[in-house]
Design an enzyme around this catalytic site. Structure first.
Site, PDB file in Angstrom:
ATOM      1  CB  THR A   1       1.436  33.285  70.864  1.00 63.19           C
ATOM      2  OG1 THR A   1       0.788  34.470  70.356  1.00 63.19           O
ATOM      3  CG2 THR A   1       2.938  33.477  70.879  1.00 63.19           C
TER       4      THR A   1
ATOM      5  NE  ARG B   1      -7.236  33.960  67.113  1.00 65.15           N
ATOM      6  CZ  ARG B   1      -8.015  33.052  67.697  1.00 65.15           C
ATOM      7  NH1 ARG B   1      -7.588  31.829  67.863  1.00 65.15           N
ATOM      8  NH2 ARG B   1      -9.208  33.363  68.073  1.00 65.15           N
TER       9      ARG B   1
END
Ligand code: RB5
Length: 365
Positions: free
Chosen positions: A264, A260
């Site tokens: 963002t 991840r």
């Protein structure tokens, strides 16, 4: 057992008779609670009583409920709006028995103006003395429960499969337990994944083959094509691979790695290696936890971009948010899960869930 009673004015007289009847069973541990109404002379609205009784049964304050209105119809319609309440309107002893044996009805609805007293009491007895038959009925009742607990669209329900097998449920209960050791957790994840193979492969196409038994020649069946691929999402998906390979040892194994992006929060691919002929294979993407659905949706996207067509997502525990996300991006993908949990908490963990599956599998916490 605690039984809650409720009626409107039209059901009051029968409800009182039922209360007397059940009162005689108090020595057998039967406790009766009356939610009213308390008169046949003052008109009240059946939904008010039905919903209060149904909520108290659904949240397990009481074990079962009996609702009486003029016909039993209004009570059953209203009670069945409460998730976890399964009200059956019955007009015979056989229906009273079957609504327990086949439907596991936790609320009995009766018509005070349409049922003779002695018949009504016999129905109450039959209903109280019958247990749920389970077996195939669990699967059917499970579908109703899935529908009500999945806060997702109708098309999604058809593509969401929750494994209701008792062994799977039992083992999921153990992996949820925070006291379960890393070794046990790892073994159980494999076992659950293995048990799920029976369901996830249910639609594989068979072809007839001639076989010679020691006695005679006969027609038997073989899986047509036999081209399967399993694709764990790194790293937790790895924990399910061996359990599945035990049953389909010829499946090819691909790997997808995603992290991840801290800014963002979007999943970013860091590894992807799939079988060369992925477009011809039935693909099972593995991830024990379907939480936000971000990684699963991204992994499916990745596999599709490499040519994958027939994709199934297999997880152990799913949150409705994750199911929604995957189906909104990939309505064609069938999801199999061993449990559908309630929701995600503020940190993105499934509640009640089991914590971080990767950490629990690899002992990294
Ligand atoms: C009340 O008159 C009656 O409508 C109610 O008891 C019930 O039969 C509704 O379904």
């Amino acid at each position: 057992m605690k039984i809650v009673l409720g009626s409107d004015h039209a059901g009051f007289n029968l409800k009182e008779e039922i209360k007397k009847h059940l009162g005689k069973m108090s020595e057998n541990g039967l406790e009766v609670i009356d939610f009213g109404t308390n008169s046949s002379a003052i008109s009240v609205d059946y939904p008010d009583i039905a919903i209060t009784v149904a909520e108290s049964v659904a949240n397990k304050t009481y074990d079962k409920g009996i609702l009486v209105c003029g016909t039993g119809i209004g009570m059953s319609i209203a009670a069945n709006k409460v998730p976890g309440a399964y009200a059956a309107l019955v007009c015979s002893v056989e229906m009273a028995r079957l609504c327990r044996a086949h439907n596991n009805a936790n609320i009995l609805a009766l018509g005070g103006r349409t049922t003779k007293l002695e018949d009504a009491l016999a129905m109450v007895d039959a209903w109280l003395n019958t247990d749920f038959d389970e077996g195939r009925h669990s699967r059917r009742v499970g579908k109703i429960k899935n529908y009500e607990s999945c806060k997702v669209s109708d098309s999604c329900h058809k593509k969401l499969n929750i494994i209701e097998h008792p062994l799977v449920k039992h083992k999921v209960g153990i992996i949820r337990d925070k006291k379960t050791t890393v070794k046990e957790f790892r073994e159980l994840v494999q076992e659950i994944a293995g048990l799920m193979v029976y369901e996830i492969t249910r639609n594989l196409v068979l072809e007839e083959v001639k076989v010679e038994t020691p006695i005679t020649e006969t027609i038997a069946y073989s899986i047509a094509g036999k081209k399967m691929a399993i694709v764990p999402i790194l790293r937790a998906g790895l924990g399910m691979v061996d359990g599945i390979l035990q049953l389909i040892p010829n499946a090819k194994v691909g790997h997808v790695g995603l992290y991840r992006d801290p800014e963002t929060l979007e999943p970013v691919e860091y590894y992807c290696k799939l079988p060369g002929d992925i477009e011809e294979r039935d693909i099972f993407i593995l991830d024990p936890m379907l939480a936000t659905g971000g990684s699963a949706a991204a992994a499916i996207e990745l596999v599709k971009r490499r040519g994958g067509k027939k994709i199934t997502l297999v997880c152990l525990i799913a949150a409705p948010e994750g199911v929604n996300k995957v189906h909104s991006h990939h309505p064609d993908v069938e999801i199999y899960t061993a449990a559908l949990d309630d929701h995600l908490n503020d940190h993105g963990y499934i509640v009640p869930g089991l914590g971080d599956a990767g950490d629990r599998l690899f002992g990294t916490r």
